[in-house]
Design an enzyme around this catalytic site. Structure first.
Site, PDB file in Angstrom:
ATOM      1  N   LYS A 111       0.832  -1.212   0.000  1.00 46.17           N
ATOM      2  CA  LYS A 111       0.000   0.000   0.000  1.00 46.17           C
ATOM      3  C   LYS A 111       0.862   1.256   0.000  1.00 46.17           C
ATOM      4  CE  LYS A 111      -4.280  -1.671   2.049  1.00 46.17           C
ATOM      5  NZ  LYS A 111      -5.284  -1.471   3.096  1.00 46.17           N
ATOM      6  N   LYS A 193      -4.315 -10.852  -6.596  1.00 45.83           N
ATOM      7  CA  LYS A 193      -5.581 -11.208  -5.933  1.00 45.83           C
ATOM      8  C   LYS A 193      -6.693 -10.234  -6.331  1.00 45.83           C
ATOM      9  CE  LYS A 193      -5.023  -8.497  -1.831  1.00 45.83           C
ATOM     10  NZ  LYS A 193      -5.120  -8.209  -0.471  1.00 45.83           N
ATOM     11  N   LYS A 196     -10.353  -4.851  -3.642  1.00 43.52           N
ATOM     12  CA  LYS A 196     -11.324  -3.749  -3.597  1.00 43.52           C
ATOM     13  C   LYS A 196     -10.799  -2.524  -4.314  1.00 43.52           C
ATOM     14  CE  LYS A 196     -12.874  -4.629   1.005  1.00 43.52           C
ATOM     15  NZ  LYS A 196     -12.411  -4.136   2.258  1.00 43.52           N
TER      16      LYS A 196
HETATM   17  P1  TYM Z   1     -10.292  -6.519   3.979  1.00 38.64           P
HETATM   18  O1  TYM Z   1     -11.374  -5.546   4.219  1.00 38.64           O
HETATM   19  O2  TYM Z   1      -9.231  -6.155   2.988  1.00 38.64           O
HETATM   20  O3  TYM Z   1     -10.888  -7.902   3.465  1.00 38.64           O
HETATM   21  C1  TYM Z   1     -11.918  -8.561   4.171  1.00 38.64           C
HETATM   22  C2  TYM Z   1     -11.724 -10.052   4.137  1.00 38.64           C
HETATM   23  O4  TYM Z   1     -11.715 -10.550   2.795  1.00 38.64           O
HETATM   24  C3  TYM Z   1     -10.557 -11.357   2.587  1.00 38.64           C
HETATM   25  N1  TYM Z   1     -10.132 -11.179   1.183  1.00 38.64           N
HETATM   26  C4  TYM Z   1      -9.977 -12.186   0.313  1.00 38.64           C
HETATM   27  N2  TYM Z   1     -10.155 -13.511   0.442  1.00 38.64           N
HETATM   28  C5  TYM Z   1      -9.935 -14.271  -0.670  1.00 38.64           C
HETATM   29  N3  TYM Z   1      -9.540 -13.769  -1.861  1.00 38.64           N
HETATM   30  C6  TYM Z   1      -9.348 -12.441  -2.027  1.00 38.64           C
HETATM   31  N4  TYM Z   1      -8.980 -11.959  -3.211  1.00 38.64           N
HETATM   32  C7  TYM Z   1      -9.567 -11.586  -0.906  1.00 38.64           C
HETATM   33  N5  TYM Z   1      -9.474 -10.250  -0.711  1.00 38.64           N
HETATM   34  C8  TYM Z   1      -9.819 -10.022   0.570  1.00 38.64           C
HETATM   35  C9  TYM Z   1      -9.534 -10.804   3.562  1.00 38.64           C
HETATM   36  O5  TYM Z   1      -8.532 -11.750   3.833  1.00 38.64           O
HETATM   37  C10 TYM Z   1     -10.388 -10.489   4.759  1.00 38.64           C
HETATM   38  O6  TYM Z   1     -10.598 -11.636   5.550  1.00 38.64           O
HETATM   39  N6  TYM Z   1      -7.281  -6.036   7.902  1.00 38.64           N
HETATM   40  C11 TYM Z   1      -8.521  -6.618   7.456  1.00 38.64           C
HETATM   41  C12 TYM Z   1      -9.715  -6.177   8.257  1.00 38.64           C
HETATM   42  C13 TYM Z   1      -9.608  -6.349   9.730  1.00 38.64           C
HETATM   43  C14 TYM Z   1      -9.720  -7.585  10.422  1.00 38.64           C
HETATM   44  C15 TYM Z   1      -9.593  -7.235  11.821  1.00 38.64           C
HETATM   45  C16 TYM Z   1      -9.898  -8.904  10.039  1.00 38.64           C
HETATM   46  C17 TYM Z   1      -9.415  -5.377  10.655  1.00 38.64           C
HETATM   47  N7  TYM Z   1      -9.430  -5.914  11.916  1.00 38.64           N
HETATM   48  C18 TYM Z   1      -9.653  -8.243  12.795  1.00 38.64           C
HETATM   49  C19 TYM Z   1      -9.951  -9.895  11.036  1.00 38.64           C
HETATM   50  C20 TYM Z   1      -9.841  -9.547  12.379  1.00 38.64           C
HETATM   51  C21 TYM Z   1      -8.742  -6.208   6.025  1.00 38.64           C
HETATM   52  O7  TYM Z   1      -8.256  -5.195   5.573  1.00 38.64           O
HETATM   53  O8  TYM Z   1      -9.624  -6.974   5.354  1.00 38.64           O
END
Ligand code: TYM
Length: 331
Positions: A111, A193, A196
């Protein structure tokens, strides 16, 4: 009952990767675990956000949680910034986190490279806030996609370090990363991957996409050379499409490969579009049916439940660290 905690940032567009890698497992685990599903808005502001759009996205994401199958009667759904304990514990964890640990985080490096200038301290410190989210609830299991694995390892290290230095307080959480679906790839580049923030909009199927867009995106999806339709690591584009098909239909690998024998890529793409449209239609209909009052009730209840647990953990942490101001000094 054991606990799960997970969250999604209300930024960008929710896509099939978020569903298949994370939410799909939340839905199945919520009946076996006491579950906390958070809308992590404080993580979203680690990169610039338009306030009005962010406010709307927070509510859209909460609505999506419910519409897609998180049951607010059994699971706690809440907004991170509603529970102040997250930021307080994040600060405390900052003080035991090493710069070198954060510098190693690949998500930060990616990022920061994209932003180049104006890389905020928040972006750097993001994993400490994530650790606070998880540790506040004495979480046993964290269901996430593969890209969060490194953050989970840091969370575990911080919990172990804190427990060693101040006495056992935090439960050390385990990641739950599914065998299938933890890395759904972009439809435009199967080595990247699905994301978003993808500049290439046709690389990801968004959960709010119309049937026309879904068909168009699958039609344009890149494929590999060759014609056979089977799972094969050497052919990542077709394998990614098949993986999505498999997770949405719950069919076995052999059954799928047999089904597509003698059929071309165009056929796979149109069937995949059909399956995806059918999957998303009822979710999109339910989304529209969840009113503002109902949503407010769910988030208020969620915040109350989350706050009571978070406050308990935080008070033990303060106590152990000697953080005793006038409100606590005499107790
Ligand atoms: P975030 O918002 O980027 O993504 C949310 C969830 O989706 C999963 N994910 C994917 N899984 C499979 N293939 C993909 N291409 C893909 N893109 C995203 C992510 O692994 C995630 O599970 N840091 C985290 C949010 C967060 C969090 C937490 C998660 C903040 N605090 C505490 C668990 C526990 C994040 O940015 O996810």
């Amino acid at each position: 009952m054991k606990r799960i905690f997970s969250g999604i940032q209300p930024s960008g567009n929710l896509h099939l990767g978020n569903y298949l890698g994370a939410i799909r497992n939340w839905i199945s685990l919520q009946h076996e675990y006491e579950s906390f599903f958070c809308i992590v808005d404080l993580h979203a502001i680690t990169v610039p956000q338009e306030p009005e759009i962010l406010a709307k996205k927070i509510r859209d994401l909460a609505r999506l949680y419910v519409a897609i199958g998180i049951d607010p009667k059994v699971s706690t759904i809440f907004v991170q910034s509603d529970v102040a304990a997250h930021t307080e514990l994040a600060w405390i964890l900052n003080c035991i986190t090493r710069m070198s640990e954060l510098e190693r985080m690949t998500q930060y490096k990616d990022k920061a490279k994209k932003q180049r200038e104006n890389v905020g301290v928040g972006l750097f410190d993001y994993p400490a806030l994530m650790a606070a989210d998880i540790l506040l609830y004495q979480t046993d299991l964290v269901p996430v996609g593969h890209d969060q694995k490194q953050h989970l390892e840091l969370t575990r290290d911080l919990a172990i370090r804190f427990n060693r230095d101040y006495g056992e307080i935090f439960r050390v959480p385990e990641p739950f990363i599914p065998k299938l679906g933890a890395r759904i790839m972009s439809l435009q580049d199967p080595l990247k991957k699905m994301s978003k923030s993808d500049e290439e909009a046709s690389g990801s199927i968004n959960l709010f996409d119309s049937p026309e867009d879904i068909s168009k995106k699958f039609r344009r999806a890149v494929t590999d050379s060759g014609t056979e339709i089977r799972f094969d690591d050497a052919r990542p584009a077709i394998t990614n499409l098949l993986m999505i098909y498999q997770l949405l239909t719950d069919k076995q690998t052999e059954e799928i490969e047999e089904h597509f024998i003698g059929k071309g890529y165009a056929h796979l793409k149109s069937e995949l579009a059909e399956v995806t449209i059918e999957f998303l239609k009822p979710i999109q209909d339910r989304l529209r049916a969840i009113g503002d009052d109902e949503l407010d009730r769910i988030l208020t209840d969620g915040c109350t439940r989350a706050e009571s647990i978070a406050a308990g953990t935080l008070s033990s942490v303060r106590e152990r660290m000697g953080l005793k101001g006038v409100r606590r000094a005499r107790h």
